[in-house]
Enzyme design. Structure first.
Site, PDB file in Angstrom:
ATOM      1  N   GLY A 200      -9.847   4.735   1.999  1.00  0.00           N
ATOM      2  CA  GLY A 200     -10.324   5.296   3.271  1.00  0.00           C
ATOM      3  C   GLY A 200     -11.944   4.596   3.270  1.00  0.00           C
TER       4      GLY A 200
ATOM      5  CG  ASP B  46      -2.000   0.974   1.058  1.00  0.00           C
ATOM      6  OD1 ASP B  46      -2.402   1.201   0.023  1.00  0.00           O
ATOM      7  OD2 ASP B  46      -2.685   1.169   2.315  1.00  0.00           O
TER       8      ASP B  46
ATOM      9  N   GLY C 265      -8.635   7.006   8.189  1.00  0.00           N
ATOM     10  CA  GLY C 265      -8.769   6.999   9.411  1.00  0.00           C
ATOM     11  C   GLY C 265     -10.215   6.889   9.875  1.00  0.00           C
TER      12      GLY C 265
END
Ligand code: 13P
Length: 284
Positions: free
Chosen positions: A207, A82, A179
Site C-alpha cells: 500500500g 504479487d 489504493g
C-alpha cells in the site's frame, strides 16, 4: 548481471536499510519505463506482476517481455508475482522463471495458510526463488474503517508462521491498504520493528501509494526492505494518456500518447526510488 535473485536484492537493502521499489507493471510499456527509471538512477528494482495482468497477457508473453527488457538493463532487477492465492499460477510462474512470489492465502486460516506455504517455499527453493508470506490480508483503501488494529495477528503467531514456513519476507498489516488513501494513513511502525527483531527477516511494505516521504524513511529504517507501489503507476499511466488526448484533440497518434505515458511512469518510479534511498545502490 541484470536479472538477479530477489533474495540478493533484498538482503543488501535490509542490511544497509534502504528500500527497493517493487512496482506493479501492467504491460510492456510500463515494464520498460520502470526498468529505465532504475537504470537512470542506478538502483536495484523489483518488477511486480499481478495475477490479473499475468493472465491477461499470458505467462509466456509476460516472461518473454521481461527477459527482453531486463537483459538489457545493467542494474539488478528481479521479477515478482504479487498477491497470488492460486497455487497453479504460482507453480507456472516459478517454473517459467519468476524470481519470487507472494503466496497470498490470507483468506484461509493461519494453520491452512502455513501448511500450504511450507509447500510453496519447498517448491520455490527448487528454482532458487524467494517467497513472501502474509496472513492478515490487505484491505482496499475505500474499505478502511479505522478499526484495522483489531484484525492483526499476534507477534507470536507471526513468528511461528515465519519460522515454520521459512518465508524470506513477511508482509504485515500495519494500517496500510491498497489504493488511494482518503486521509494520511496511521501506520503502526512499531509492529515492523517488533516483527523484524523477532524474525530477523525483512518486511514488505504494501500500500505504498500515498504514504509520505517521512513514513517511508521511518519504515525502511525499521526493516521494510521491499516497498510496493501499484496504484501510483496506474494513475500515472492512465492520466498521462487522458491528459495527452485532451490537450491534443483529434490527434490519435499512438507513439505520442505512449511517449507521454512512458515519461509519466518513469518519473513516478524515479520519485519513489529516490524516496526509498535506493538511488545509486546498484552493484556490479
Ligand atoms: P498501492 O496500490 O497502494 O500502491 O499498493 C501496492 C501494493 O501493495 C501491491 O501489492
Amino acid at each position: 548481471m541484470p536479472i538477479v535473485p530477489t533474495q540478493e536484492i533484498l538482503a543488501r537493502a535490509f542490511r544497509d536499510r534502504y528500500g527497493v521499489a517493487a512496482i506493479n507493471v501492467i504491460n510492456d510499456l510500463s515494464m520498460e519505463a520502470v526498468l529505465a527509471a532504475a537504470e537512470e538512477l542506478r538502483a536495484p528494482v523489483i518488477v511486480q506482476t499481478s495475477v490479473k495482468h499475468v493472465q491477461m497477457t499470458g505467462i509466456d508473453a509476460t516472461y518473454a517481455m521481461w527477459v527482453a527488457y531486463a537483459s538489457k538493463a545493467s542494474v539488478p532487477a528481479a521479477l515478482h508475482l504479487d498477491h497470488c492465492p492460486d497455487r497453479k499460477v504460482i507453480s507456472d510462474c516459478l517454473a517459467r522463471g519468476w524470481n519470487s512470489v507472494l503466496f497470498d492465502a490470507s483468506r484461509l486460516s493461519v494453520e491452512e495458510n502455513q501448511r500450504q506455504c511450507i509447500e510453496v517455499v519447498e517448491e520455490a527453493r527448487r528454482y532458487g526463488a524467494l517467497v513472501e508470506g502474509e496472513i492478515e490480508g490487505f484491505k482496499r483503501t475505500e474499505e478502511m474503517t479505522g478499526g484495522e488494529a483489531e484484525d492483526v495477528q499476534s507477534l507470536e503467531t507471526v513468528v511461528r508462521f515465519v519460522g515454520a514456513t521459512g518465508v524470506d519476507v513477511f508482509a504485515p498489516a500495519i494500517g496500510n491498504a491498497h489504493g488511494t488513501y482518503r486521509t494520511a494513513p496511521r501506520l503502526d511502525a512499531g509492529r515492523v520493528t517488533d516483527i523484524v527483531a523477532a524474525t530477523g527477516k525483512p518486511v514488505a511494505l504494501h500500500g505504498g501509494t500515498g504514504m509520505s516521504a517521512g513514513q517511508f524513511a521511518d519504515l525502511i529504517s525499521r526493516g521494510c526492505a521491499k516497498v510496493n507501489i501499484s496504484t501510483a503507476l496506474k494513475v500515472a499511466y492512465l492520466s498521462a494518456g487522458f491528459d495527452y488526448l485532451t490537450a491534443h484533440p483529434g490527434e490519435f497518434d499512438p507513439p505520442k500518447v505512449f511517449a507521454a505515458q512512458r515519461a509519466a511512469v518513469k518519473d513516478m518510479a524515479e520519485r519513489h526510488i529516490r524516496m526509498f534511498g535506493s538511488e545509486g545502490r546498484a552493484w556490479q
